[in-house]
Write an enzyme that holds these catalytic residues in place. Sequence first.
Site, PDB file in Angstrom:
ATOM      1  CB  CYS A  20      -0.813   0.141   1.337  1.00 49.71           C
ATOM      2  SG  CYS A  20      -0.290   0.264   2.859  1.00 49.71           S
ATOM      3  CB  CYS A  23       4.505  -0.206   1.843  1.00 49.47           C
ATOM      4  SG  CYS A  23       3.120  -1.623   2.627  1.00 49.47           S
ATOM      5  CG  ASP A 435      14.130  27.476 -32.961  1.00 50.87           C
ATOM      6  OD1 ASP A 435      14.413  28.569 -33.046  1.00 50.87           O
ATOM      7  OD2 ASP A 435      14.809  26.460 -33.165  1.00 50.87           O
ATOM      8  CG  ASP A 635      16.712  22.020 -32.939  1.00 48.10           C
ATOM      9  OD1 ASP A 635      16.577  23.491 -32.960  1.00 48.10           O
ATOM     10  OD2 ASP A 635      17.173  21.645 -34.052  1.00 48.10           O
ATOM     11  CG  ASP A 639      16.223  26.619 -29.373  1.00 46.24           C
ATOM     12  OD1 ASP A 639      15.864  27.697 -29.670  1.00 46.24           O
ATOM     13  OD2 ASP A 639      16.135  25.739 -30.140  1.00 46.24           O
TER      14      ASP A 639
END
Length: 747
Positions: A20, A23, A435, A635, A639
């Site tokens: 559970c 735990c 971009d 990318d 950026d």
Amino acid sequence: MENSSLNNSKITFPIIGMHCASCAKLLTKRLSKVPGVINAMVNYGSEQAVVEGDGVDVSALKQVVKEAGYQALISDNKTSSTEALEIQREEAKNKELKDLKVKVIVSAVLSIFLLLGSFPQWFGDLGILNNEHLLLLLATPVQFWAGLGFYRAMWSGLKNRTASMDTLIAVGTSAAYGYSALITFFGEYITKFGATSAMYYDTGSVIITLILLGRFLETKAKAKTSDAIKKLAGLQARTARLVKNGKEEDIPLEEVMVGDVLRVRPGEKIPVDGVVTEGATSIDEAMVTGEAIPVEKKSGDSVIGSTINKNGSILIKAQKIGSDTMLARIIQMVSEAQSTQPAIQRLADTVSSYFVPIVLMVSVFTFVLWYLISGFGPAFSNLIAVLVIACPCALGLATPTAVMVGIGKAAEQGILIKDASVLETAFKTKYVMFDKTGTLTHGKPEVTDIIAIGQLTEKGVLGFAASVEQVSEHPLAEAIVGKAKEEKLPLQKVTDFKAIPGKGVEGKVAGEMVILGNRMLFEHGILKDLEERIVELENQGKTVMILGESDGQTARVNGLIAVSDTVKNSAADTITLLKRQKIESVMITGDNARTANAVANKLGIDTVYAQILPSEKAEKVNDLKKKGVTAFVGDGINDAPALASADVGIAMGSGTDVARESAHMTLLNTDLKTVYKAISLSKSTIRIIRQNLIWAFGYNVILIPVAMGVLYPFFGKLLSPEIAAFAMAASSFSVVTNSLRLKKIKV
């Protein structure tokens, strides 16, 4: 890894035996106290721990988990394959399932005999089966063998001053068994004090059987939530063909060392990440990128482990092995993300932390109330019903199971998610800022026009431009240098090279200071006579690079080079799909406004930020965030600040390592529609989480009063402990199966 230590890093490892959310909370608390641990988190849904630390003795982590009553699967993550660890985990889970199955079957058989023997008024006189001492004998193995796990978990919790659902089950069933045993041996004395002579051997045994059955079904269902990890791990090659001293030998993948030369024949998997040293072929990289078209590879090109060699025999030099390979890092990222928690889970965790103590008090109140109303029998039965039905299993499973399936589904779609919290953020996305170069476009521009001005010829313009750009890493520089090589023009040495962010470059070529860049690199008056020609090219969607030379005081223009970058086929469809979701797309670029608008008009983007310096991208993102949740897709290295600043940073897998590290999500393919898929999947995941939480909260809020007997005055009915146990097990199972619906959702 048992004798190794964790130094300034993070480790993720499975934990076997949790029942559970309590735990997980207990283990988080214990692991956090291990010397050197900076941060620890245990997730019940994924059954994994994520530990960050410096100088942590890893064997100490295993010992702490073991002392708490669970098992940690930790291996040497530098040499062991991810698949080997997954196999070990699978074997442990299968053993757990097998043990549960045996306990369920034995407990069910014994419980049936207990039910038959406990109710002669229903089933008639069954002779010795009605003997109370035989009933005690039948109930004992169910209580203390099948139910041993509940006692272990309760004892571990008591030592750490916490209570869990196992505490409720252990207390409830022990009360039923213990009272029945007292009646068996001392019934004539106990009944003198007003206690009932009824026995509850069947109650405790049936409750344990039903809860174990529910746990068995839940464990089987939860195993399916980690299918994505299993599939990824299964992609790994198992052997490699080592080339050494003129001989070739097949060796296990674990024995490959960095620097080894390996032979990969047609149709075989690339065993590890490396570089081609001999031969040429095409590689199917769909496993990583999702791209269906094989990629041509030759000497000097990098290859990715577990991708498939299509048609040529090649030699590769191993560069990354074990957990350092791209596939291993992907699996690690998915695994860690599945173990993180979105903010929506905080409410569930807060409620669960107070839940068990409150339920214990409510159960005592129920007993006292019903004892005063109807005597010991109904009071005792209702007390057990409250203890059993209140177990917050479903609440603990509601979020993590959905997160696991959602992140696994994302990985199958080529979307790597760093942290589960980003699912909740992406769900609210209002703006997606793209971009341009390398994101909306292929990022591989080509030279389309060369215009000579003054004494230089077209080849002279190209030669000077390529010479000054040969040390630059910008995509436009690659296009210009590539064109010069295509024309077989010799490149001259460049000195005093300087990149001017957002504007261009400069450097000395043949003793002349050559400058190459956009308008911002030149005084406006110098370009007056060329403006019409530049505008014409820009209106065609081309980027115009201006070549000039400077003596430090004045500059003159020697030529123009127009470069065009083609738009990705998936870009327009992506913008359309986002519009349908009422998400506005925005384009940002360092290009001039005319070129940017030409691309934006082609794609259907209404908002454009042009001539933006790299340092200004993050500022634009922050401005947009004030209007609503903003995602940024990029990318490049430039950026990275914008990706980190955005509410949701999405890096293209073809981009730089810096971009991927700064992002919250990474797309392994170049299909921009994956951006739409990522947002759609986040919405589906959050929707499932909300359904689970509503069900889990509703279950406890409605059925605890029912177990207390709130319906009795109206219908004369009480909830039996056996029905309470069935309802609790069914609640947990329903939450897991609802989460598994995510696997079938089309995105």
